[in-house]
Design a protein around this motif. Structure first.
Motif, PDB file in Angstrom:
ATOM      1  N   GLY A 146       1.167  -1.286   0.156  1.00 53.44           N
ATOM      2  CA  GLY A 146      -0.031  -0.070  -0.054  1.00 53.44           C
ATOM      3  C   GLY A 146       0.945   1.300  -0.025  1.00 53.44           C
ATOM      4  N   ALA A 147       1.833   1.252  -0.891  1.00 55.99           N
ATOM      5  CA  ALA A 147       2.946   2.425  -0.744  1.00 55.99           C
ATOM      6  C   ALA A 147       2.483   3.599  -1.376  1.00 55.99           C
ATOM      7  CB  ALA A 147       4.123   1.850  -1.196  1.00 55.99           C
ATOM      8  N   CYS A 199       4.539  -1.713  -3.141  1.00 58.01           N
ATOM      9  CA  CYS A 199       3.803  -2.096  -3.744  1.00 58.01           C
ATOM     10  C   CYS A 199       2.344  -1.410  -3.803  1.00 58.01           C
ATOM     11  CB  CYS A 199       3.458  -3.524  -4.087  1.00 58.01           C
ATOM     12  SG  CYS A 199       2.485  -4.542  -2.570  1.00 58.01           S
ATOM     13  N   ASP A 200       1.664  -1.244  -4.651  1.00 53.61           N
ATOM     14  CA  ASP A 200       0.331  -0.689  -4.494  1.00 53.61           C
ATOM     15  C   ASP A 200      -0.638  -1.370  -5.639  1.00 53.61           C
ATOM     16  OD1 ASP A 200      -0.675   1.814  -2.677  1.00 53.61           O
ATOM     17  OD2 ASP A 200      -1.909   1.648  -4.575  1.00 53.61           O
ATOM     18  N   SER A 201      -1.896  -1.335  -5.343  1.00 54.86           N
ATOM     19  CA  SER A 201      -2.661  -1.782  -6.475  1.00 54.86           C
ATOM     20  C   SER A 201      -2.922  -0.762  -7.666  1.00 54.86           C
ATOM     21  CB  SER A 201      -4.275  -2.078  -5.946  1.00 54.86           C
ATOM     22  OG  SER A 201      -4.603  -1.120  -5.447  1.00 54.86           O
ATOM     23  N   LYS A 202      -2.724   0.538  -7.295  1.00 55.43           N
ATOM     24  CA  LYS A 202      -2.869   1.740  -8.199  1.00 55.43           C
ATOM     25  C   LYS A 202      -1.806   2.732  -7.656  1.00 55.43           C
ATOM     26  CE  LYS A 202      -7.669   1.209  -9.594  1.00 55.43           C
ATOM     27  NZ  LYS A 202      -9.013   1.847  -9.522  1.00 55.43           N
ATOM     28  N   ILE A 242      12.844   5.820  -6.683  1.00 54.84           N
ATOM     29  CA  ILE A 242      11.733   4.832  -5.789  1.00 54.84           C
ATOM     30  C   ILE A 242      10.906   4.135  -6.540  1.00 54.84           C
ATOM     31  CG2 ILE A 242       9.829   5.080  -4.260  1.00 54.84           C
ATOM     32  CD1 ILE A 242      12.790   5.359  -2.797  1.00 54.84           C
ATOM     33  N   ARG A 243      10.909   2.884  -6.512  1.00 47.28           N
ATOM     34  CA  ARG A 243       9.697   2.055  -7.525  1.00 47.28           C
ATOM     35  C   ARG A 243       8.784   1.318  -6.747  1.00 47.28           C
ATOM     36  NH1 ARG A 243      10.825  -3.372  -9.021  1.00 47.28           N
ATOM     37  NH2 ARG A 243       9.463  -3.984 -10.804  1.00 47.28           N
ATOM     38  N   VAL A 244       7.475   1.800  -7.241  1.00 48.87           N
ATOM     39  CA  VAL A 244       6.214   1.122  -6.411  1.00 48.87           C
ATOM     40  C   VAL A 244       5.727   0.510  -7.480  1.00 48.87           C
ATOM     41  CG1 VAL A 244       4.202   1.611  -5.288  1.00 48.87           C
ATOM     42  CG2 VAL A 244       6.055   3.186  -4.952  1.00 48.87           C
ATOM     43  N   GLU A 245       5.552  -1.046  -7.134  1.00 52.65           N
ATOM     44  CA  GLU A 245       5.096  -1.882  -8.182  1.00 52.65           C
ATOM     45  C   GLU A 245       3.568  -1.994  -8.181  1.00 52.65           C
ATOM     46  OE1 GLU A 245       6.183  -6.498  -9.462  1.00 52.65           O
ATOM     47  OE2 GLU A 245       7.063  -5.637  -7.800  1.00 52.65           O
ATOM     48  N   ALA A 246       2.955  -1.999  -9.312  1.00 56.26           N
ATOM     49  CA  ALA A 246       1.613  -2.141  -9.482  1.00 56.26           C
ATOM     50  C   ALA A 246       1.283  -3.642  -9.480  1.00 56.26           C
ATOM     51  CB  ALA A 246       1.068  -1.701 -10.717  1.00 56.26           C
ATOM     52  N   ILE A 247       1.073  -4.347  -8.207  1.00 54.09           N
ATOM     53  CA  ILE A 247       0.811  -5.725  -7.941  1.00 54.09           C
ATOM     54  C   ILE A 247      -0.015  -5.981  -6.813  1.00 54.09           C
ATOM     55  CG2 ILE A 247       3.055  -5.772  -6.642  1.00 54.09           C
ATOM     56  CD1 ILE A 247       3.509  -8.748  -7.765  1.00 54.09           C
ATOM     57  N   ILE A 272      -2.066   2.029   7.866  1.00 51.79           N
ATOM     58  CA  ILE A 272      -3.707   2.412   7.230  1.00 51.79           C
ATOM     59  C   ILE A 272      -4.058   1.620   6.054  1.00 51.79           C
ATOM     60  CG2 ILE A 272      -5.583   3.928   7.406  1.00 51.79           C
ATOM     61  CD1 ILE A 272      -4.156   3.887  10.124  1.00 51.79           C
ATOM     62  N   VAL A 273      -3.390   0.443   5.810  1.00 51.52           N
ATOM     63  CA  VAL A 273      -3.839  -0.299   4.696  1.00 51.52           C
ATOM     64  C   VAL A 273      -4.629  -1.609   4.804  1.00 51.52           C
ATOM     65  CG1 VAL A 273      -2.519  -1.664   2.846  1.00 51.52           C
ATOM     66  CG2 VAL A 273      -1.553   0.556   3.422  1.00 51.52           C
ATOM     67  N   TRP A 274      -4.379  -2.054   5.902  1.00 51.27           N
ATOM     68  CA  TRP A 274      -5.175  -3.441   6.304  1.00 51.27           C
ATOM     69  C   TRP A 274      -6.532  -3.601   5.922  1.00 51.27           C
ATOM     70  CZ3 TRP A 274      -2.015  -7.546   6.452  1.00 51.27           C
ATOM     71  CH2 TRP A 274      -2.545  -8.595   6.730  1.00 51.27           C
ATOM     72  N   GLN A 275      -7.299  -2.354   6.588  1.00 54.70           N
ATOM     73  CA  GLN A 275      -8.555  -2.400   6.402  1.00 54.70           C
ATOM     74  C   GLN A 275      -9.314  -2.277   5.240  1.00 54.70           C
ATOM     75  OE1 GLN A 275      -8.536   1.555   8.597  1.00 54.70           O
ATOM     76  NE2 GLN A 275      -9.837   2.249   6.949  1.00 54.70           N
ATOM     77  N   TYR A 276      -8.463  -1.893   3.924  1.00 54.48           N
ATOM     78  CA  TYR A 276      -8.679  -1.901   2.550  1.00 54.48           C
ATOM     79  C   TYR A 276      -8.660  -3.138   1.794  1.00 54.48           C
ATOM     80  CZ  TYR A 276      -8.866   3.073   3.696  1.00 54.48           C
ATOM     81  OH  TYR A 276      -9.071   4.336   4.114  1.00 54.48           O
ATOM     82  N   LEU A 277      -7.900  -4.221   2.262  1.00 59.24           N
ATOM     83  CA  LEU A 277      -7.374  -5.440   1.704  1.00 59.24           C
ATOM     84  C   LEU A 277      -8.375  -6.310   1.676  1.00 59.24           C
ATOM     85  CD1 LEU A 277      -3.589  -5.960   2.880  1.00 59.24           C
ATOM     86  CD2 LEU A 277      -4.471  -4.883   1.080  1.00 59.24           C
TER      87      LEU A 277
END
Length: 350
Positions: A146-147, A199-202, A242-247, A272-277
């Motif tokens: 969730g970066a 990583c981040d979904s978006k 800085i690389r944030v991967e879309a995965i 503040i990421v866990w609640q969205y997974l």
């Protein structure tokens, strides 16, 4: 229409008041009172198919309106900070006019979850990183889920002031003040980072002006210090590699947590990421965490640092927790912290 979809605006208004954003609280109360299904924007909000709370529905709506206000929309710009706060009626007239002129665009913005990438949370996570470094005496290999734009991956390039001590370079472009409460503890003046990945979904590309503006729109518009700090961090991130991967976080965790190395602390972090997974993602991550913990050794430890909402503590703040294997630190509450990094109530490992 679900009552939960409408009621989330009333509840979010209370949280905004508590977190120092009276303007956003008024926006939420206005939407609570006036939203209808006559527009695509209103119908999408009031008939939201998911969990309105877990999906941060109110913040999606506020971010959509703020984005147009920041762009100078004629019906909104004069009603938003730094201009004087309008009455609820005047605000609704502006919002209604904006919905009428830009209904489809507002509705489409709701598809994206809020991503503020709150930089001041680095002041909270830093204390955990320093605790890990002290206990292990090794560089940290940081893996963040969730970066978003990767801003908090740059935490060691910011400067911090906790009142009774400071940390970081005096000439840092990003400066964070955080009120210290609770126990005091001696922290190392430096920390070694072996590498960092997120990583981040978006993920947000800090070098993309459109994406930067989208992220800034999710920050409450009457909190100028947060906006200024985030903008400075975005400029810094755009200049860094800085690389944030879309995965998916579960796939990222399965790969990265299997790659521990001697001479470094593999460190999983999230805030503040866990609640969205989704539940399936959480279950898969827990499996990867358990496997990494089982492989950990003194020369290749594994740490899990997280700042998340916990129901028993939610009215006070978030929980900053640490697990560290094989050092016998499991699910320890290091501190109760402000959601936006304004203060930390430290307990530590004592």
């Amino acid at each position: 229409m679900t009552s939960g979809s409408r009621d989330i605006f009333r509840r979010q208004a209370g949280w905004c008041d508590a977190l120092g954003s009276p303007f956003t609280a008024v926006v939420c109360r206005t939407l609570f009172a006036h939203l209808s299904e006559e527009s695509a924007f209103g119908a999408k909000l009031l008939n939201w198919p998911g969990d309105p709370g877990a999906d941060a529905l109110a913040l999606r709506a506020c971010g959509a309106l703020n984005l147009l206000a920041r762009e100078g929309h004629p019906s909104l710009a004069s009603l938003y900070p730094p201009n004087p706060s309008p009455s609820e009626d005047a605000l609704w007239r502006g919002v209604a006019a904006t919905i009428a002129s830009d209904d489809a665009r507002l509705a489409s913005i709701l598809d994206s979850p809020p991503q503020t990438n709150e930089v001041a949370r680095s002041a909270l996570l830093l204390t955990g990183y320093l605790t890990i470094a002290r206990l292990c005496g090794l560089p940290l290999a940081i893996r963040e889920i969730g970066a978003s734009a990767g801003l908090n991956l740059l935490f060691d390039r910011f400067a911090y002031d906790y009142g009774w001590f400071a940390w970081g370079a005096s000439d840092a472009s990003v400066r964070i003040g955080c009120e210290w409460r609770g126990n005091r503890e001696e922290f190392s003046p430096s920390i070694a980072i072996a590498d960092r990945r997120g990583c981040d979904s978006k993920p947000i590309d800090a070098g993309n002006a459109v994406e930067r503006e989208r992220m800034l729109a999710y920050i409450w518009p009457d909190q100028e210090a947060r906006i200024t700090r985030a903008a400075a961090a975005l400029r810094l991130a755009a200049s860094q590699d800085i690389r944030v991967e879309a995965i998916d976080a579960a796939l990222f965790g399965a790969r990265e947590l299997a790659a521990g190395q001697d001479g470094r602390v593999l460190t999983l972090v999230h805030s503040i990421v866990w609640q969205y997974l989704p539940q399936t993602t959480k279950a898969a991550l827990k499996t990867s965490i358990a496997q990494a913990a089982g492989r950990a050794t003194r020369t290749a430890p594994f740490a899990w640092l997280r700042m998340e909402t916990e129901p028993p503590l939610a009215e006070r703040g978030a929980a900053l927790r640490l697990s560290l294997w094989p050092h016998g630190v499991v699910d320890r509450l290091l501190a109760v912290v402000d959601y936006h990094g304004r203060w930390i109530e430290w307990s530590g490992l004592a």
